[in-house]
Design a protein around this motif. Structure first.
Motif, PDB file in Angstrom:
ATOM      1  N   ASN A 158       4.359  -1.459   6.122  1.00 15.76           N
ATOM      2  CA  ASN A 158       3.848  -2.291   4.706  1.00 15.76           C
ATOM      3  C   ASN A 158       4.443  -3.488   4.312  1.00 15.76           C
ATOM      4  OD1 ASN A 158       1.642  -0.226   4.838  1.00 15.76           O
ATOM      5  ND2 ASN A 158       2.949   0.960   3.150  1.00 15.76           N
ATOM      6  N   LEU A 159       6.031  -3.430   4.654  1.00  9.16           N
ATOM      7  CA  LEU A 159       6.574  -4.303   4.089  1.00  9.16           C
ATOM      8  C   LEU A 159       6.430  -5.684   5.116  1.00  9.16           C
ATOM      9  CD1 LEU A 159      10.296  -2.690   3.657  1.00  9.16           C
ATOM     10  CD2 LEU A 159       8.678  -3.665   1.987  1.00  9.16           C
ATOM     11  N   ALA A 160       5.967  -5.607   6.333  1.00  5.04           N
ATOM     12  CA  ALA A 160       5.624  -6.550   7.229  1.00  5.04           C
ATOM     13  C   ALA A 160       4.148  -7.113   6.893  1.00  5.04           C
ATOM     14  CB  ALA A 160       5.688  -6.197   8.804  1.00  5.04           C
ATOM     15  N   THR A 161       3.363  -6.311   6.484  1.00  7.67           N
ATOM     16  CA  THR A 161       1.881  -6.910   5.752  1.00  7.67           C
ATOM     17  C   THR A 161       2.169  -7.569   4.593  1.00  7.67           C
ATOM     18  OG1 THR A 161       0.776  -5.085   6.721  1.00  7.67           O
ATOM     19  CG2 THR A 161      -0.214  -6.113   4.905  1.00  7.67           C
ATOM     20  N   LEU A 162       2.997  -7.039   3.641  1.00  9.30           N
ATOM     21  CA  LEU A 162       3.433  -7.691   2.718  1.00  9.30           C
ATOM     22  C   LEU A 162       3.950  -9.113   2.757  1.00  9.30           C
ATOM     23  CD1 LEU A 162       4.983  -5.264  -0.123  1.00  9.30           C
ATOM     24  CD2 LEU A 162       3.096  -6.685  -0.599  1.00  9.30           C
ATOM     25  N   ALA A 163       4.770  -9.366   3.597  1.00 12.13           N
ATOM     26  CA  ALA A 163       5.395 -10.550   4.015  1.00 12.13           C
ATOM     27  C   ALA A 163       4.361 -11.415   4.676  1.00 12.13           C
ATOM     28  CB  ALA A 163       6.654 -10.311   4.927  1.00 12.13           C
ATOM     29  N   ARG A 164       3.496 -11.004   5.409  1.00 14.51           N
ATOM     30  CA  ARG A 164       2.493 -11.906   5.919  1.00 14.51           C
ATOM     31  C   ARG A 164       1.515 -12.610   5.034  1.00 14.51           C
ATOM     32  NH1 ARG A 164       2.765  -8.098  10.154  1.00 14.51           N
ATOM     33  NH2 ARG A 164       1.023  -6.959   9.262  1.00 14.51           N
ATOM     34  N   GLN A 165       1.352 -11.422   4.017  1.00 18.14           N
ATOM     35  CA  GLN A 165       0.237 -12.109   2.908  1.00 18.14           C
ATOM     36  C   GLN A 165       1.151 -13.090   2.031  1.00 18.14           C
ATOM     37  OE1 GLN A 165      -2.857 -11.748   2.730  1.00 18.14           O
ATOM     38  NE2 GLN A 165      -2.793 -13.323   1.353  1.00 18.14           N
ATOM     39  N   ALA A 166       2.300 -12.599   1.616  1.00 18.67           N
ATOM     40  CA  ALA A 166       3.115 -13.505   0.716  1.00 18.67           C
ATOM     41  C   ALA A 166       3.402 -14.792   1.357  1.00 18.67           C
ATOM     42  CB  ALA A 166       4.719 -13.055   0.697  1.00 18.67           C
ATOM     43  N   ALA A 167       3.492 -15.128   2.659  1.00 20.27           N
ATOM     44  CA  ALA A 167       3.468 -16.404   3.436  1.00 20.27           C
ATOM     45  C   ALA A 167       2.100 -16.917   3.167  1.00 20.27           C
ATOM     46  CB  ALA A 167       3.985 -16.104   4.792  1.00 20.27           C
ATOM     47  N   ALA A 253      -5.478 -18.159   4.526  1.00 17.38           N
ATOM     48  CA  ALA A 253      -5.195 -17.964   3.342  1.00 17.38           C
ATOM     49  C   ALA A 253      -5.252 -16.352   3.071  1.00 17.38           C
ATOM     50  CB  ALA A 253      -6.084 -18.698   2.302  1.00 17.38           C
ATOM     51  N   MET A 254      -6.271 -15.815   3.845  1.00 17.53           N
ATOM     52  CA  MET A 254      -6.639 -14.153   3.434  1.00 17.53           C
ATOM     53  C   MET A 254      -6.452 -13.578   4.745  1.00 17.53           C
ATOM     54  SD  MET A 254      -7.750 -14.979   0.201  1.00 17.53           S
ATOM     55  CE  MET A 254      -8.381 -16.321  -0.550  1.00 17.53           C
ATOM     56  N   THR A 255      -5.262 -12.731   4.917  1.00 16.02           N
ATOM     57  CA  THR A 255      -5.260 -11.924   5.947  1.00 16.02           C
ATOM     58  C   THR A 255      -6.130 -10.906   6.008  1.00 16.02           C
ATOM     59  OG1 THR A 255      -3.597 -10.606   4.879  1.00 16.02           O
ATOM     60  CG2 THR A 255      -2.825 -12.444   6.084  1.00 16.02           C
TER      61      THR A 255
END
Length: 304
Positions: A158-167, A253-255
């Motif tokens: 989940n943290l990796a997903t958050l990081a990808r979307q934040a980027a 922009a939208m993962t």
């Protein structure tokens, strides 16, 4: 090209008044046929659909418009004039004007999709809209709930997903910064945009509208009027309008992970996953036209 075919591809330009703005509206094809309403995102105008329109206008009544503050629909003023509610009102106003007797089929990209989510979740939405094809645009309230859910369960995945979307969404932080976008975008935007488009989509950027620089700056108000409200006070709603959701795996922009809970967003979901980038109406107009045509026919559009 015969005269009838040529006429179908030339717009009939009209103006629709919605609250504080006069919206420039462009109609193509047979006005008695099923209506498809195409809505653009940021920093585009109705011209982002130029390659899609003739493919659809052979069989449908096709309508585009410049959303408030963009292109030929200028609207000076504060961010409060760019709330999702007002943008939704604009879509209804255009639908009423171009197809007063039956619902239209919505097709939208980027911020066009984001703004239409507000209106297709209204209880009366099916009175004006028969279907909604959303390309690269989430329901931002549902997206905020999804992000909160990841943060509440801080597993490595989940943290990796958050990081990808934040980027992927890092540009939003820039837009929310006071005065900085207004100062920098006019200077660097027109030079950087073609390079960014080429790097992410693999083709040259289309010729920008004459209002491109103004549209870039004006569109900042979309983010400032809506993003923080949705993040801090998300209002989960479900669409009452059948949805075709187009998710592009190479979207900068939208993962794709953002759309994991899409079935919770609507009462009737058809999901299409593609190995494409963000600007699908520009890079693959025939694919867009085929997806829209197939879906409209499946939802009862029988004039084609």
């Amino acid at each position: 090209m015969d005269a009838t075919r040529q006429t179908q591809h030339e717009p009939r330009t009209t103006t629709v008044v919605s609250g504080d703005v006069r919206l420039a509206v462009f109609e193509y094809g047979d006005p008695t046929a099923e209506t498809i309403l195409l809505v653009h995102g940021w920093p585009d105008t109705h011209a982002v659909w130029d390659a899609v329109v003739p493919l659809l206008a052979e069989n449908f009544h096709v309508v585009t418009y410049d959303t408030r503050g963009h292109g030929a629909s200028p609207l000076p003023g504060p961010k409060e004039l760019f709330t999702l509610e007002l943008l939704g009102d604009d879509a209804i106003a255009v639908a009423r004007a171009v197809s007063p007797d039956r619902p239209v089929h919505l097709v939208a990209h980027d911020w066009g999709s984001i703004q239409l989510w507000q209106v297709v979740c209204r209880p009366s939405a099916t009175e004006w809209f028969a279907s909604f094809t959303s390309i690269s645009g989430p329901n931002i309230d549902q997206a905020a709930i999804w992000l909160r859910g990841l943060a509440k369960r801080p597993t490595p995945r989940n943290l990796a997903t958050l990081a990808r979307q934040a980027a992927s969404s890092s540009y939003i932080y820039f837009f929310l910064t006071p005065r900085l976008p207004e100062a920098l975008l006019p200077k660097v935007g027109p030079r950087l945009w073609p390079r960014l488009f080429k790097a992410t989509e693999g083709i040259d950027a289309p010729q920008p509208a004459a209002t491109f620089t103004d549209d870039m700056v004006a569109g900042v108000r979309l983010y400032r009027a809506n993003m923080l409200r949705s993040v801090l006070r998300p209002n989960p709603q479900r669409s009452t309008v059948p949805l075709q959701l187009v998710v592009n795996s190479k979207d900068i922009a939208m993962t794709p992970a953002m759309f994991a809970d899409a079935a919770d967003w609507t009462v009737d979901l058809t999901r299409v996953d593609l190995d494409r980038g963000h600007w699908l109406p520009v890079t693959d107009p025939q694919l867009v036209a085929d997806l829209v045509t197939s879906y409209v026919l499946s939802r009862g559009g029988n004039d084609a």
